[in-house]
Design an enzyme around this catalytic site. Structure first.
Site, PDB file in Angstrom:
ATOM      1  N   ARG A 123      16.846   5.423  17.409  1.00 22.89           N
ATOM      2  CA  ARG A 123      15.582   6.216  17.648  1.00 22.89           C
ATOM      3  C   ARG A 123      15.510   7.408  16.183  1.00 22.89           C
ATOM      4  O   ARG A 123      14.669   8.243  16.341  1.00 22.89           O
ATOM      5  CB  ARG A 123      15.368   7.296  18.836  1.00 22.89           C
ATOM      6  CG  ARG A 123      15.480   6.340  20.115  1.00 22.89           C
ATOM      7  CD  ARG A 123      15.136   6.967  21.481  1.00 22.89           C
ATOM      8  NE  ARG A 123      15.240   6.130  22.443  1.00 22.89           N
ATOM      9  CZ  ARG A 123      16.080   5.865  23.316  1.00 22.89           C
ATOM     10  NH1 ARG A 123      17.258   6.492  23.093  1.00 22.89           N
ATOM     11  NH2 ARG A 123      15.676   5.221  24.467  1.00 22.89           N
ATOM     12  N   LYS A 145       6.129   6.076   3.951  1.00 21.90           N
ATOM     13  CA  LYS A 145       5.706   4.633   4.696  1.00 21.90           C
ATOM     14  C   LYS A 145       6.810   4.046   4.491  1.00 21.90           C
ATOM     15  O   LYS A 145       7.640   3.662   3.342  1.00 21.90           O
ATOM     16  CB  LYS A 145       4.605   3.953   3.898  1.00 21.90           C
ATOM     17  CG  LYS A 145       3.208   4.537   4.545  1.00 21.90           C
ATOM     18  CD  LYS A 145       2.052   3.576   3.591  1.00 21.90           C
ATOM     19  CE  LYS A 145       0.844   4.148   3.850  1.00 21.90           C
ATOM     20  NZ  LYS A 145      -0.331   3.253   3.362  1.00 21.90           N
ATOM     21  N   GLU A 187       0.912   0.620 -10.310  1.00 19.25           N
ATOM     22  CA  GLU A 187       0.703   1.615  -9.312  1.00 19.25           C
ATOM     23  C   GLU A 187       0.372   2.716 -10.096  1.00 19.25           C
ATOM     24  O   GLU A 187      -0.608   3.578  -9.566  1.00 19.25           O
ATOM     25  CB  GLU A 187       1.917   1.757  -8.458  1.00 19.25           C
ATOM     26  CG  GLU A 187       2.502   0.710  -7.583  1.00 19.25           C
ATOM     27  CD  GLU A 187       1.404   0.511  -6.429  1.00 19.25           C
ATOM     28  OE1 GLU A 187       0.503   1.479  -6.134  1.00 19.25           O
ATOM     29  OE2 GLU A 187       1.731  -0.621  -5.516  1.00 19.25           O
ATOM     30  N   LYS A 229       0.268  11.091  -6.268  1.00 19.70           N
ATOM     31  CA  LYS A 229       0.586  10.618  -5.069  1.00 19.70           C
ATOM     32  C   LYS A 229       0.947  11.826  -4.221  1.00 19.70           C
ATOM     33  O   LYS A 229       0.493  11.745  -2.839  1.00 19.70           O
ATOM     34  CB  LYS A 229       1.777   9.580  -5.018  1.00 19.70           C
ATOM     35  CG  LYS A 229       2.500   9.245  -3.868  1.00 19.70           C
ATOM     36  CD  LYS A 229       1.495   7.990  -3.251  1.00 19.70           C
ATOM     37  CE  LYS A 229       2.130   7.472  -1.978  1.00 19.70           C
ATOM     38  NZ  LYS A 229       2.950   6.374  -2.159  1.00 19.70           N
ATOM     39  N   GLU A 239      -2.535   8.864   6.790  1.00 20.24           N
ATOM     40  CA  GLU A 239      -3.554   7.825   6.067  1.00 20.24           C
ATOM     41  C   GLU A 239      -4.741   7.834   7.171  1.00 20.24           C
ATOM     42  O   GLU A 239      -5.419   6.691   7.607  1.00 20.24           O
ATOM     43  CB  GLU A 239      -3.197   6.360   5.996  1.00 20.24           C
ATOM     44  CG  GLU A 239      -3.826   5.455   5.284  1.00 20.24           C
ATOM     45  CD  GLU A 239      -3.172   4.238   4.780  1.00 20.24           C
ATOM     46  OE1 GLU A 239      -3.917   3.147   4.861  1.00 20.24           O
ATOM     47  OE2 GLU A 239      -2.026   4.467   4.341  1.00 20.24           O
ATOM     48  N   ARG A 243      -5.919   9.376   2.222  1.00 15.01           N
ATOM     49  CA  ARG A 243      -4.864   8.581   1.779  1.00 15.01           C
ATOM     50  C   ARG A 243      -5.108   7.269   1.558  1.00 15.01           C
ATOM     51  O   ARG A 243      -4.583   6.472   0.735  1.00 15.01           O
ATOM     52  CB  ARG A 243      -3.563   9.059   2.530  1.00 15.01           C
ATOM     53  CG  ARG A 243      -2.305   7.987   2.160  1.00 15.01           C
ATOM     54  CD  ARG A 243      -1.143   8.550   3.026  1.00 15.01           C
ATOM     55  NE  ARG A 243       0.044   7.748   2.683  1.00 15.01           N
ATOM     56  CZ  ARG A 243       1.313   7.953   2.813  1.00 15.01           C
ATOM     57  NH1 ARG A 243       1.579   8.985   3.720  1.00 15.01           N
ATOM     58  NH2 ARG A 243       2.304   7.149   2.432  1.00 15.01           N
ATOM     59  N   ASN A 247      -4.580   2.721  -1.533  1.00  9.95           N
ATOM     60  CA  ASN A 247      -4.395   1.278  -1.260  1.00  9.95           C
ATOM     61  C   ASN A 247      -5.474   0.362  -2.235  1.00  9.95           C
ATOM     62  O   ASN A 247      -5.379  -0.813  -2.035  1.00  9.95           O
ATOM     63  CB  ASN A 247      -4.900   0.802   0.201  1.00  9.95           C
ATOM     64  CG  ASN A 247      -3.745   1.383   1.336  1.00  9.95           C
ATOM     65  OD1 ASN A 247      -2.754   0.896   0.988  1.00  9.95           O
ATOM     66  ND2 ASN A 247      -4.151   2.143   2.098  1.00  9.95           N
ATOM     67  N   HIS A 250      -4.585  -3.159  -3.004  1.00 14.01           N
ATOM     68  CA  HIS A 250      -3.721  -3.663  -2.384  1.00 14.01           C
ATOM     69  C   HIS A 250      -3.924  -4.711  -1.228  1.00 14.01           C
ATOM     70  O   HIS A 250      -3.522  -5.646  -0.606  1.00 14.01           O
ATOM     71  CB  HIS A 250      -2.733  -2.366  -1.472  1.00 14.01           C
ATOM     72  CG  HIS A 250      -1.965  -1.974  -2.503  1.00 14.01           C
ATOM     73  ND1 HIS A 250      -2.312  -1.007  -3.637  1.00 14.01           N
ATOM     74  CD2 HIS A 250      -0.495  -1.782  -2.442  1.00 14.01           C
ATOM     75  CE1 HIS A 250      -1.242  -0.736  -4.341  1.00 14.01           C
ATOM     76  NE2 HIS A 250      -0.329  -0.713  -3.591  1.00 14.01           N
ATOM     77  N   HIS A 254      -1.938  -7.645  -1.309  1.00 12.95           N
ATOM     78  CA  HIS A 254      -0.942  -8.127  -0.296  1.00 12.95           C
ATOM     79  C   HIS A 254      -1.573  -9.280   0.481  1.00 12.95           C
ATOM     80  O   HIS A 254      -0.584 -10.296   0.634  1.00 12.95           O
ATOM     81  CB  HIS A 254      -1.104  -7.098   1.022  1.00 12.95           C
ATOM     82  CG  HIS A 254      -0.467  -5.902   0.569  1.00 12.95           C
ATOM     83  ND1 HIS A 254      -0.447  -4.789   1.621  1.00 12.95           N
ATOM     84  CD2 HIS A 254       0.400  -5.682  -0.475  1.00 12.95           C
ATOM     85  CE1 HIS A 254       0.303  -3.917   0.996  1.00 12.95           C
ATOM     86  NE2 HIS A 254       0.844  -4.370  -0.027  1.00 12.95           N
ATOM     87  N   HIS A 267       5.083  -7.550  -6.716  1.00 10.61           N
ATOM     88  CA  HIS A 267       4.030  -6.709  -5.978  1.00 10.61           C
ATOM     89  C   HIS A 267       3.154  -6.113  -7.008  1.00 10.61           C
ATOM     90  O   HIS A 267       1.966  -6.102  -6.821  1.00 10.61           O
ATOM     91  CB  HIS A 267       4.620  -5.381  -5.284  1.00 10.61           C
ATOM     92  CG  HIS A 267       3.921  -4.431  -4.701  1.00 10.61           C
ATOM     93  ND1 HIS A 267       2.773  -4.712  -3.644  1.00 10.61           N
ATOM     94  CD2 HIS A 267       3.618  -3.099  -4.988  1.00 10.61           C
ATOM     95  CE1 HIS A 267       2.219  -3.754  -3.358  1.00 10.61           C
ATOM     96  NE2 HIS A 267       2.487  -2.893  -4.311  1.00 10.61           N
TER      97      HIS A 267
END
Length: 363
Positions: A123, A145, A187, A229, A239, A243, A247, A250, A254, A267
């Site tokens: 956990r 993330k 990025e 960032k 997000e 935020r 993306n 992306h 993606h 990427h």
């Protein structure tokens, strides 16, 4: 001894944490002694290429701890629930418990994989990110993330799980292959596009010195890009608002990575093509001029980043975008540049407009 000896910027969040910049791998143990009295066991997760070069340096500062290493294969395809299961078995064999500290030593894939493992093992156990690639240093190690992939989409299974700290040693960039540098540049240029016009101009003006890997220029590049960032994440950790701007490129990228099964496109290359597609879409929506689109594409090209992809089916890529995490109520939510140095969240792009943008980047 004070933490002030190490330069840092802080992520202001529900649980704030420092991003140390320009520190040495060997000094991480000293930081741990200063900050955490109850750490006895450290589990380092890395892949072989990184471990061969940097594991000994990192472990020099960890002699007072019980340390185990788990080496996983490299590659985006390793971000899977199957690999998490294998990590869990290996961690239990190392007698990992709730007091163990996980160190993610590597690039974005290791950061995601080790971070997600730390978030779910018993956990949740403690995590420190030690990014060794440009992409990880300027982007993926900051913000909390962590995720693994699903056959239908990238990073679909994940969590927000901030590290205790990000420990960034610029010297790990010295041996980075140029293809990996390009991943980080994509990025960094994205950061400039959404929030820092002067950083975009920095990339235009310092192209040669960046390509020559001049240390002072690279340090400035990492610090300035990381600051974008950190500033955005500090405003919106989970997000819910600003935020989402991170993306940019992306949603397109993606979809492309997933369609190609994470092979044949990195990427950074996916993000670069995605930025080009988003720029064309922004032009169609009246958010930027064609001259600005060309300027963005020219900068990407100057650093060897692609703005076109051959042989893809735009309708298949559009279908892949259905799985994007930002989508709401069946509507595609896209991030579009607004000129250079700003971006907006667009909820009103039609499938036909998105298809037209894909066709601009498919050769």
């Amino acid at each position: 001894m004070s933490l002030e000896k190490w330069p840092k910027i802080d992520v202001k969040a529900d649980r704030s944490y420092p991003v140390f910049l320009g520190v040495s791998l060997e000094e991480l143990g000293e930081f741990l002694h200063l900050q955490f009295e109850d750490v006895e066991h450290i589990l380092i997760i890395s892949h072989q290429v990184v471990a061969d070069v940097y594991l000994d340096r990192l472990q020099k500062g960890l002699l007072d701890y019980r340390v185990n290493q788990i080496i996983v294969p490299a590659g985006e395809q390793e971000k899977s629930l199957e690999r998490i299961s294998q990590l869990t078995r290996a961690a239990l064999e190392c007698e990992t418990d709730r007091k163990t500290l996980v160190i993610a030593l590597g690039g974005g894939v290791i950061g995601d994989l080790a971070g997600f493992f730390a978030s779910v093992f018993m956990r949740g156990i403690r995590l420190i990110q030690v990014p060794t690639t440009l992409l990880a240093q300027v982007d993926s190690s900051v913000g909390g993330k962590v995720a693994v992939n699903h056959p239908l989409g990238k990073n679909i299974i994940g969590a927000f799980y901030p590290p205790l700290a990000v420990w960034t040693d610029f010297s790990t960039l010295d041996s980075l292959p140029w293809e990996e540098v390009e991943n980080g540049l994509a990025e960094s240029i994205k950061h400039a596009l959404i929030a820092d016009r002067s950083l975009f101009e920095f990339f235009e003006n310092e192209e040669e010195r960046i390509k020559e890997r001049e240390k002072s220029i690279w340090s400035e590049m990492v610090v300035r890009s990381s600051a974008v960032k950190v500033n955005i994440v500090s405003q919106d950790e989970r997000e819910q608002g600003v935020r989402a701007l991170l993306n940019l490129g992306h949603s397109f990228g993606h979809a492309l990575e997933t369609e190609m099964n994470y092979r044949g496109v990195t990427h950074g290359q996916g993000v670069s093509i995605g930025i080009a597609a988003a720029s064309h879409l922004a032009n169609a929506k009246g958010l930027m001029t064609i001259a600005e689109v060309d300027r963005i594409k020219q900068l990407l090209n100057r650093f060897g980043l692609p703005i076109m992809i051959p042989g893809q089916d735009p309708r298949a890529l559009l279908e892949r975008m259905q799985a994007d995490k930002k989508n709401q109520g069946g509507r595609k939510i896209l991030i579009l540049p607004k000129g250079i140095g700003q971006a907006v969240v667009s909820r009103e792009c039609t499938d036909q407009e998105i298809l037209a943008a894909w066709k601009q980047v498919i050769s």
